[in-house]
Design an enzyme around this catalytic site. Structure first.
Site, PDB file in Angstrom:
ATOM      1  N   SER A 324       0.887  -1.001   0.322  1.00  0.00           N
ATOM      2  CA  SER A 324       0.001   0.102  -0.119  1.00  0.00           C
ATOM      3  C   SER A 324       0.710   1.236  -0.477  1.00  0.00           C
ATOM      4  CB  SER A 324      -0.902  -0.016   1.330  1.00  0.00           C
ATOM      5  OG  SER A 324      -1.593   1.734   1.433  1.00  0.00           O
ATOM      6  N   TRP A 327       2.850   1.708  -3.668  1.00  0.00           N
ATOM      7  CA  TRP A 327       1.518   2.168  -4.203  1.00  0.00           C
ATOM      8  C   TRP A 327       0.978   3.928  -4.379  1.00  0.00           C
ATOM      9  CZ3 TRP A 327      -3.141   5.333  -3.514  1.00  0.00           C
ATOM     10  CH2 TRP A 327      -4.144   4.713  -4.739  1.00  0.00           C
ATOM     11  N   HIS A 328       1.381   4.314  -2.985  1.00  0.00           N
ATOM     12  CA  HIS A 328       0.907   5.868  -2.627  1.00  0.00           C
ATOM     13  C   HIS A 328       2.062   6.506  -3.453  1.00  0.00           C
ATOM     14  CE1 HIS A 328      -2.170   4.606  -0.507  1.00  0.00           C
ATOM     15  NE2 HIS A 328      -2.994   5.490  -0.690  1.00  0.00           N
ATOM     16  N   GLY A 329       3.322   5.780  -3.717  1.00  0.00           N
ATOM     17  CA  GLY A 329       4.446   6.791  -4.137  1.00  0.00           C
ATOM     18  C   GLY A 329       5.894   5.993  -4.389  1.00  0.00           C
ATOM     19  N   PHE A 483      -0.327  10.643  -7.298  1.00  0.00           N
ATOM     20  CA  PHE A 483      -0.200   8.715  -7.129  1.00  0.00           C
ATOM     21  C   PHE A 483      -1.002   8.135  -8.451  1.00  0.00           C
ATOM     22  CE2 PHE A 483      -0.863  10.508  -2.725  1.00  0.00           C
ATOM     23  CZ  PHE A 483       0.494  10.516  -2.405  1.00  0.00           C
TER      24      PHE A 483
END
Length: 483
Positions: A324, A327-329, A483
């Site tokens: 997670s 995935w965000h950055g 993102f």
């Protein structure tokens, strides 16, 4: 094109009128219009990246058909790998290529081996993290026989590119959204009014709260060495409301726009800052992503590690939150952010007899937060704010330095030397908290469907519109576009 722009407020009425007044009797034509409108909406930012979303659409459309028609499990897996590898490859190249190269080089440099390399000037396409997850889940659901593929390419392409949720979610599952493109849609006045009302609430949160918080937060995080620990802590708290108002504001607008066209999106936020523990938070925050990770990452890992009982569950959950974060950055600070959330789950997992999921789309009014839960809400909010330091910082080094500055300030007792934020922040954040607390059993803060007084409703609308016009800050892009 963004929701809080003049372009969008010209674009939306044109599409709305053509959709309901010209093509209202032609379902197929309505879908074609929505597809064209969605490509215009996305291409307005950079038309070159339309090729990526079109390619992703074509690949998963044909892969879905091939998976479904083959009874041989091995052949289905081969086709599924094509979808997964293509989508992750697309995401990996545009979002993570330079991150992995830089990390590889830094690792060698740390042991004394100097490497020369060149990084590519790669532009991150807006929304790529969202639509790749959306199309990939389509193939995954077909492979599990939870979903039958559609043979209507236009409907599928519109499902992938539907403009209200294209660039920042919610991440809609095909099982919910795709069938809606095959049902004849009739204009419903009450639904349209409710959609417009939710859009207004989203615009208020974005323009009045998030955009007014941005200058204060940017100054604190860019010049953290100049401020006291009290100011730094306040800056983190203000960022918590900035990102919530920004992201949930986008979601409210997206859901509202979808209602204008007769579509129903899943809820993506359920008053997350009223959560009583970290598990409760992730059942309320970015529900479409947390439920996606729960179904396609956590559950398979939990099954894989089931022999280790609760330790296996924790390992599966911790790995899920690392993913997670990634995935965000593309940065170690995001991975640490995800890892911290995973660690914060330890008391939840080991204090419960059974832990089965990360997220839920269900709204349980019976378990709503009360004033008795205030200490738990404050503690949970403090934990979330601590992780936001890593989320908002430019990189991991800056996040660590900011934490050091806060600790050093607490030691030297300069916590009360605080830079007071703009009066608009001081006024409107408490207003947001109060409104959402009173409305916490409703779908969103401005849900007035049960208010019978027409005069009262219009007075509220007039006040909100006036506040947006008078106190609205300079329009800024939505945070989750990066993102």
């Amino acid at each position: 094109m963004i929701f809080n722009s003049f372009d969008f407020f010209v674009f939306l009425p044109i599409v709305f009128c053509a959709y309901w007044f010209i093509l209202k009797k032609h379902l197929k034509s309505q879908n074609v219009l929505l597809l064209i409108a969605s490509y215009v909406f996305y291409g307005w930012w950079d038309w070159r990246f339309l090729s990526l979303i079109m390619l992703s659409t074509v690949v998963d459309y044909f892969v879905g058909l091939q998976i479904f028609k083959n009874e041989d499990a091995k052949i289905r897996k081969r086709w599924l790998r094509i979808s997964v590898l293509f989508n992750l490859g697309l995401l990996g190249f545009f979002k993570y290529f330079n991150f992995f190269i830089d990390s590889w080089v830094d690792a060698f440099n740390s042991i004394g081996y100097q490497m020369d390399y060149y990084s590519l000037n790669i532009i991150l396409p807006v929304g790529i993290s969202f639509y790749t997850f959306q199309t990939m889940s389509y193939s995954l659901d077909i492979s599990k026989r939870k979903l039958e593929p559609t043979k209507d390419f236009i409907a599928f392409a519109t499902f992938v590119a539907f403009f209200p949720q294209l660039v920042a979610g919610p991440i809609e599952r095909a099982s919910n959204l795709l069938p809606q493109f095959f049902k004849k849609r009739k204009f419903d006045y009450n639904t349209a009014v409710d959609g417009a009302r939710q859009m207004l609430w989203g615009l208020f949160k974005k323009i009045v709260i998030a955009d007014n918080c941005a200058p204060y937060v940017n100054d604190i995080f860019q010049n953290y060495s100049d401020y006291s620990s009290g100011t730094l802590i306040l800056g983190v708290v203000v960022f918590a409301f900035q990102i919530y108002a920004d992201f949930s504001g986008y979601t409210d607008i997206a859901i509202g726009v979808a209602k204008l066209f007769g579509f129903n999106f899943k809820r993506n936020f359920n008053y997350p800052y009223f959560s009583t523990n970290i598990s409760d938070f992730w059942k309320r925050w970015h529900i479409s992503l947390s439920s996606w990770l729960n179904d396609y990452v956590f559950t398979p890992l939990a099954i894989e590690y089931r022999d280790y009982k609760k330790y296996g569950i924790f390992l599966a959950l911790f790995l899920t939150f690392l993913i997670s974060g990634l995935w965000h950055g593309a940065g170690w600070n995001y991975i640490v952010w995800g890892g911290l959330h995973g660690l914060f789950y330890i008391p939840v997992i080991f204090s419960k007899k059974r832990f089965s999921s990360i997220s839920s789309n269900k709204i349980n009014s019976k378990n709503k937060s009360t004033l008795r839960d205030f200490p738990k809400m404050v503690l949970t909010f403090a934990m979330v704010c601590f992780t936001y330091i890593f989320f908002r910082a430019i990189n991991l080094t800056e996040a660590i330095n900011l934490n050091k500055a806060i600790i050093n300030g607490l030691i030297t007792n300069n916590i009360f030397d605080i830079k007071i934020p703009d009066i608009r922040i001081v006024l409107f954040i408490p207003c947001l908290i109060l409104i959402e607390w009173l409305q916490r059993e409703k779908a969103y803060g401005l849900d007035l469907q049960k208010v019978n007084s027409t005069v009262l409703r219009w007075v509220i609308y007039f006040i909100l519109i006036s506040v947006i016009i008078i106190f609205g800050a300079k329009a800024q892009s939505f945070i989750y576009f990066q993102f």
